[in-house]
Design a protein around this motif. Structure first.
Motif, PDB file in Angstrom:
ATOM      1  N   UNK A  16       1.054  -1.224  -0.115  1.00  0.00           N
ATOM      2  CA  UNK A  16       0.064   0.189  -0.076  1.00  0.00           C
ATOM      3  C   UNK A  16       0.836   1.289   0.043  1.00  0.00           C
ATOM      4  N   UNK A  17       2.076   1.255   0.627  1.00  0.00           N
ATOM      5  CA  UNK A  17       2.731   2.371   0.766  1.00  0.00           C
ATOM      6  C   UNK A  17       3.791   2.633  -0.353  1.00  0.00           C
ATOM      7  N   UNK A  18       4.032   1.562  -1.327  1.00  0.00           N
ATOM      8  CA  UNK A  18       5.008   1.368  -2.298  1.00  0.00           C
ATOM      9  C   UNK A  18       4.387   2.408  -3.323  1.00  0.00           C
ATOM     10  N   UNK A  19       5.372   3.275  -3.851  1.00  0.00           N
ATOM     11  CA  UNK A  19       5.071   4.392  -4.945  1.00  0.00           C
ATOM     12  C   UNK A  19       4.393   3.712  -6.103  1.00  0.00           C
ATOM     13  N   UNK A  20       3.257   4.147  -6.493  1.00  0.00           N
ATOM     14  CA  UNK A  20       2.809   3.676  -7.798  1.00  0.00           C
ATOM     15  C   UNK A  20       3.158   4.477  -9.000  1.00  0.00           C
ATOM     16  N   UNK A  21       3.245   3.704 -10.097  1.00  0.00           N
ATOM     17  CA  UNK A  21       3.662   4.232 -11.125  1.00  0.00           C
ATOM     18  C   UNK A  21       2.672   5.405 -11.531  1.00  0.00           C
ATOM     19  N   UNK A  22       3.160   6.503 -12.040  1.00  0.00           N
ATOM     20  CA  UNK A  22       2.217   7.648 -12.304  1.00  0.00           C
ATOM     21  C   UNK A  22       1.721   7.363 -13.879  1.00  0.00           C
ATOM     22  N   UNK A  23       0.417   7.567 -13.903  1.00  0.00           N
ATOM     23  CA  UNK A  23      -0.197   7.540 -15.234  1.00  0.00           C
ATOM     24  C   UNK A  23       0.205   8.540 -16.185  1.00  0.00           C
ATOM     25  N   UNK A  24       0.434   7.973 -17.502  1.00  0.00           N
ATOM     26  CA  UNK A  24       0.981   9.192 -18.568  1.00  0.00           C
ATOM     27  C   UNK A  24      -0.007  10.208 -18.433  1.00  0.00           C
ATOM     28  N   UNK A  25       0.388  11.464 -18.812  1.00  0.00           N
ATOM     29  CA  UNK A  25      -0.356  12.576 -18.860  1.00  0.00           C
ATOM     30  C   UNK A  25      -1.459  12.759 -19.878  1.00  0.00           C
ATOM     31  N   UNK A  47       9.316  10.650 -29.571  1.00  0.00           N
ATOM     32  CA  UNK A  47       9.494  11.795 -28.745  1.00  0.00           C
ATOM     33  C   UNK A  47      10.220  11.303 -27.715  1.00  0.00           C
ATOM     34  N   UNK A  48      10.287   9.996 -27.271  1.00  0.00           N
ATOM     35  CA  UNK A  48      11.084   9.693 -26.242  1.00  0.00           C
ATOM     36  C   UNK A  48      12.444   9.969 -26.111  1.00  0.00           C
ATOM     37  N   UNK A  49      12.726  10.708 -24.842  1.00  0.00           N
ATOM     38  CA  UNK A  49      14.268  11.093 -24.788  1.00  0.00           C
ATOM     39  C   UNK A  49      14.394  12.279 -25.192  1.00  0.00           C
ATOM     40  N   UNK A  84       1.218  20.895 -21.970  1.00  0.00           N
ATOM     41  CA  UNK A  84       2.254  20.738 -22.775  1.00  0.00           C
ATOM     42  C   UNK A  84       3.482  20.400 -21.725  1.00  0.00           C
ATOM     43  N   UNK A  85       3.546  21.015 -20.771  1.00  0.00           N
ATOM     44  CA  UNK A  85       4.998  20.914 -19.927  1.00  0.00           C
ATOM     45  C   UNK A  85       4.763  19.567 -19.453  1.00  0.00           C
ATOM     46  N   UNK A  86       3.622  18.786 -19.012  1.00  0.00           N
ATOM     47  CA  UNK A  86       3.442  17.396 -18.374  1.00  0.00           C
ATOM     48  C   UNK A  86       3.915  16.584 -19.429  1.00  0.00           C
ATOM     49  N   UNK A  87       3.488  16.693 -20.635  1.00  0.00           N
ATOM     50  CA  UNK A  87       3.876  15.870 -21.857  1.00  0.00           C
ATOM     51  C   UNK A  87       5.315  16.000 -22.129  1.00  0.00           C
ATOM     52  N   UNK A  88       5.840  17.281 -22.260  1.00  0.00           N
ATOM     53  CA  UNK A  88       7.226  17.460 -22.421  1.00  0.00           C
ATOM     54  C   UNK A  88       7.980  16.611 -21.503  1.00  0.00           C
ATOM     55  N   UNK A  89       7.787  16.441 -19.965  1.00  0.00           N
ATOM     56  CA  UNK A  89       8.590  15.864 -18.885  1.00  0.00           C
ATOM     57  C   UNK A  89       8.429  14.370 -19.239  1.00  0.00           C
ATOM     58  N   UNK A  90       7.203  14.001 -19.544  1.00  0.00           N
ATOM     59  CA  UNK A  90       7.096  12.600 -19.800  1.00  0.00           C
ATOM     60  C   UNK A  90       7.917  12.184 -20.845  1.00  0.00           C
TER      61      UNK A  90
END
Length: 101
Positions: A16-25, A47-49, A84-90
């Motif tokens: 329950x306390x383990x960090x969950x993988x963030x969903x893509x934006x 776009x990756x990287x 756009x920032x969220x996509x860029x970071x992702x």
């Protein structure tokens, strides 16, 4: 058996306390409809990287009309600066790139 009964609640708490993988934006799956997951020789780049600043500047150029495209001009106008920032970071962090063996 007693040890197992003591360890199961601890295991549940750990999970329950383990960090969950963030969903893509929002919109990331749409980008992947045209942009390949891995770099290749095709006309549409992966776009990756890509550096986040580069991604953001290109999206701004599409939105303003400075960079012309039949599709991307329309798509870029549908996103807020925050999206756009969220996509860029992702995508800068690897996005949906195939797992490396």
């Amino acid at each position: 058996m007693r040890v197992l009964r003591l360890l199961l609640p601890a295991l549940g708490l750990f999970i329950a306390l383990a960090p969950a993988e963030a969903a893509p934006p929002r919109g990331a799956a749409s980008c992947s409809g045209c942009h390949p997951r891995a770099a290749g020789n095709g006309p549409i780049p992966s776009l990756n990287g890509r550096p986040a600043d580069h991604f953001m500047s290109q999206m701004a150029a599409f939105r303003s009309g400075e960079r012309r495209s039949t599709v991307m001009t329309r798509i870029a106008k549908g996103f807020t600066d925050e999206e756009i920032r969220a996509l860029a970071d992702y995508f800068a962090a690897g996005g949906n790139a195939p797992a490396q063996p």
